[in-house]
Scaffold this active site. Structure first.
Site, PDB file in Angstrom:
ATOM      1  N   TYR A  50       5.411  -2.160  -7.881  1.00  0.00           N
ATOM      2  CA  TYR A  50       4.343  -1.662  -6.893  1.00  0.00           C
ATOM      3  C   TYR A  50       2.841  -1.572  -7.489  1.00  0.00           C
ATOM      4  O   TYR A  50       1.941  -1.398  -6.680  1.00  0.00           O
ATOM      5  CB  TYR A  50       4.910  -0.460  -6.114  1.00  0.00           C
ATOM      6  CG  TYR A  50       6.186  -0.478  -5.623  1.00  0.00           C
ATOM      7  CD1 TYR A  50       6.854  -1.648  -5.324  1.00  0.00           C
ATOM      8  CD2 TYR A  50       6.844   0.673  -5.352  1.00  0.00           C
ATOM      9  CE1 TYR A  50       8.077  -1.664  -4.490  1.00  0.00           C
ATOM     10  CE2 TYR A  50       7.842   0.626  -4.626  1.00  0.00           C
ATOM     11  CZ  TYR A  50       8.810  -0.845  -4.358  1.00  0.00           C
ATOM     12  OH  TYR A  50       9.728  -0.499  -3.741  1.00  0.00           O
ATOM     13  N   SER A 223      12.795  -0.237   4.299  1.00  0.00           N
ATOM     14  CA  SER A 223      12.594  -0.993   5.449  1.00  0.00           C
ATOM     15  C   SER A 223      13.321  -0.402   6.609  1.00  0.00           C
ATOM     16  O   SER A 223      13.681  -1.333   7.489  1.00  0.00           O
ATOM     17  CB  SER A 223      12.616  -2.492   5.118  1.00  0.00           C
ATOM     18  OG  SER A 223      11.961  -2.981   4.206  1.00  0.00           O
ATOM     19  N   PHE A 230       7.047  -5.422   7.677  1.00  0.00           N
ATOM     20  CA  PHE A 230       6.716  -6.818   7.262  1.00  0.00           C
ATOM     21  C   PHE A 230       5.533  -7.457   8.104  1.00  0.00           C
ATOM     22  O   PHE A 230       5.271  -8.712   7.898  1.00  0.00           O
ATOM     23  CB  PHE A 230       7.808  -7.733   7.151  1.00  0.00           C
ATOM     24  CG  PHE A 230       8.667  -7.200   5.864  1.00  0.00           C
ATOM     25  CD1 PHE A 230       8.817  -7.663   4.703  1.00  0.00           C
ATOM     26  CD2 PHE A 230       9.751  -6.305   6.394  1.00  0.00           C
ATOM     27  CE1 PHE A 230       9.719  -7.272   3.886  1.00  0.00           C
ATOM     28  CE2 PHE A 230      10.502  -5.867   5.546  1.00  0.00           C
ATOM     29  CZ  PHE A 230      10.739  -6.208   4.326  1.00  0.00           C
ATOM     30  N   GLU A 232       2.555  -6.840   8.190  1.00  0.00           N
ATOM     31  CA  GLU A 232       1.150  -6.990   7.529  1.00  0.00           C
ATOM     32  C   GLU A 232       1.258  -8.107   6.486  1.00  0.00           C
ATOM     33  O   GLU A 232       0.561  -8.751   5.840  1.00  0.00           O
ATOM     34  CB  GLU A 232       0.596  -5.815   6.876  1.00  0.00           C
ATOM     35  CG  GLU A 232       1.669  -5.278   5.784  1.00  0.00           C
ATOM     36  CD  GLU A 232       1.233  -3.712   5.514  1.00  0.00           C
ATOM     37  OE1 GLU A 232       0.661  -3.584   4.383  1.00  0.00           O
ATOM     38  OE2 GLU A 232       1.984  -3.066   6.037  1.00  0.00           O
ATOM     39  N   LYS A 279       7.335   5.137   4.317  1.00  0.00           N
ATOM     40  CA  LYS A 279       5.776   5.198   3.965  1.00  0.00           C
ATOM     41  C   LYS A 279       4.886   5.493   5.295  1.00  0.00           C
ATOM     42  O   LYS A 279       5.332   4.762   6.160  1.00  0.00           O
ATOM     43  CB  LYS A 279       5.141   3.898   3.371  1.00  0.00           C
ATOM     44  CG  LYS A 279       3.689   3.970   2.870  1.00  0.00           C
ATOM     45  CD  LYS A 279       3.176   2.365   2.390  1.00  0.00           C
ATOM     46  CE  LYS A 279       2.923   1.647   3.416  1.00  0.00           C
ATOM     47  NZ  LYS A 279       1.938   1.915   4.137  1.00  0.00           N
ATOM     48  N   ASN A 281       0.569   6.307   6.021  1.00  0.00           N
ATOM     49  CA  ASN A 281      -0.853   6.868   5.688  1.00  0.00           C
ATOM     50  C   ASN A 281      -1.354   7.968   6.696  1.00  0.00           C
ATOM     51  O   ASN A 281      -2.352   8.269   6.247  1.00  0.00           O
ATOM     52  CB  ASN A 281      -1.731   5.536   5.584  1.00  0.00           C
ATOM     53  CG  ASN A 281      -1.476   4.617   4.447  1.00  0.00           C
ATOM     54  OD1 ASN A 281      -0.862   4.945   3.383  1.00  0.00           O
ATOM     55  ND2 ASN A 281      -1.577   3.385   4.997  1.00  0.00           N
ATOM     56  N   ASN A 282      -0.506   8.131   7.673  1.00  0.00           N
ATOM     57  CA  ASN A 282      -0.787   9.397   8.530  1.00  0.00           C
ATOM     58  C   ASN A 282      -0.184  10.771   8.458  1.00  0.00           C
ATOM     59  O   ASN A 282       1.190  10.586   8.434  1.00  0.00           O
ATOM     60  CB  ASN A 282      -0.555   8.661  10.159  1.00  0.00           C
ATOM     61  CG  ASN A 282      -0.680   9.563  11.182  1.00  0.00           C
ATOM     62  OD1 ASN A 282      -0.393  10.669  11.335  1.00  0.00           O
ATOM     63  ND2 ASN A 282      -2.274   9.177  11.857  1.00  0.00           N
ATOM     64  N   VAL A 283      -0.769  11.500   8.214  1.00  0.00           N
ATOM     65  CA  VAL A 283      -0.286  12.953   8.031  1.00  0.00           C
ATOM     66  C   VAL A 283       0.574  13.272   9.068  1.00  0.00           C
ATOM     67  O   VAL A 283       1.709  14.112   8.684  1.00  0.00           O
ATOM     68  CB  VAL A 283      -1.467  13.931   7.933  1.00  0.00           C
ATOM     69  CG1 VAL A 283      -0.808  15.466   7.436  1.00  0.00           C
ATOM     70  CG2 VAL A 283      -2.271  13.617   6.535  1.00  0.00           C
TER      71      VAL A 283
END
Length: 328
Positions: A50, A223, A230, A232, A279, A281-283
């Site tokens: 990663y 996943s 997938f 992106e 995962k 990225n938004n709290v």
């Protein structure tokens, strides 16, 4: 009280919900890991491949230094990449990964794929992936190192009564089928604690799940949102299936419970003692994902979701050029 962890065959507790750092940008990883721990996450799932282990370790150390957690409160996973399967290279890379995280030891170290590629030293080319050059002008040759050799190397690094300075607490595999695990099981002194696999309603793999449970091997699902993971990457099979978040079955169950589609998908796994590592990225979504263990699905709802299985696999090295067949 809702169950929040499972006990591994190695004796250690593993949180049911972790924060996965696959595809987390390097420049955002330290903050993302710190934020996740501050929100209550106690498992971080990483991998050498990663490319963000150093930054993840920085986030972990910051949380420890600020008194949010102690090291022993956390469960940190990383993985051995394909170029380092020979005995000496596996040891080299495990030590490198522990040093890169900078947190003393790893709670779980997995063989990332049952694929052994020609060795490329980290100093020559960090993160070689499946190609020995960034232009991807040629593929890295297979090396054909027996998995038993790789496993023996990892066994030598596990902390035990006879090896109190071991830098790994538990070891396991990822993307392994039952037959390969059967072969490994016969020679292993330390049994695999975990098999991390692609697992979502479009790829349930019930026979593999049954095998793992029968052998006391814990399951981590990656996943969990199926095609969403997938999009992106422009994966060709993404457009051929309904997004799980908008699938009528998932939406109906989510609406009934007053939950998000993501929470339903995660609960479908965790309710069956399958670890998840989403995962975000938004709290707010991070909080929602962590809260997925606070409600229960009915047996019928679990079955409805499982019945969506159509055998669609998104993470398959057979899609590479040239293809590498590990699931056929």
């Amino acid at each position: 009280m809702a169950k929040t962890s499972i006990k591994l065959n190695s004796g250690y507790e593993m949180p049911l919900v972790g924060f996965g750092i696959w595809k987390v940008p390097v420049d955002k990883t330290a903050q993302a890991v710190y934020d996740a721990i501050k929100l209550g996450y106690r498992q971080i799932d990483g991998a050498y491949d990663y490319t963000n282990s150093k930054e993840a370790g920085e986030g972990v150390r910051r949380a420890i230094e600020e008194g949010i957690v102690k090291r022993e409160d956390l469960f940190i996973t990383s993985k051995l990449w394909n170029n380092y399967h020979k005995h000496e290279h596996a040891i080299e890379m495990a030590k490198h990964e522990v040093d890169t995280w900078g947190i003393g030891y790893l709670d779980l170290f997995l063989i990332h794929f049952p694929i052994s590629l020609e060795y490329i030293s980290h100093s020559k080319m960090p993160y070689p992936c499946f190609w020995p050059d960034r232009e991807k002008s040629r593929s890295t040759p297979l090396q054909y190192t027996p998995v038993a050799e790789t496993w023996a190397a990892l066994e030598s690094l596990v902390k035990t009564d006879s090896n109190p300075d071991g830098i790994l607490r538990s070891i396991g595999v990822a993307n392994f089928r039952a037959q390969l695990l059967t072969d490994l099981w016969g020679s292993a002194k330390i049994k695999p604690a975990v098999n991390q696999i692609e697992h979502h309603p479009y790829l349930v793999q019930p026979q593999l799940l049954a095998f793992l449970k029968d052998h006391g091997i814990a399951i981590t699902a990656y996943s969990s949102f199926g095609p969403q993971s997938f999009v992106e990457l422009d994966h060709p099979r993404v457009s051929k299936v309904e997004p799980l978040f908008t699938h009528p079955t998932i939406k109906a169950i989510a609406d009934k419970h007053g939950r998000t589609g993501a929470q339903v998908l995660l609960r479908w796994a965790t309710q069956r003692d399958i670890v998840v590592i989403p995962k975000s990225n938004n709290v707010d979504r991070l909080k929602q994902n962590l809260d997925c263990v606070s409600f229960d699905l009915s047996d019928d709802e679990v079955k409805q979701i499982s019945d969506l299985d159509c055998g669609v696999r998104f993470n398959d090295p057979a899609d590479l050029s040239p293809p590498i067949y590990i699931f056929d």
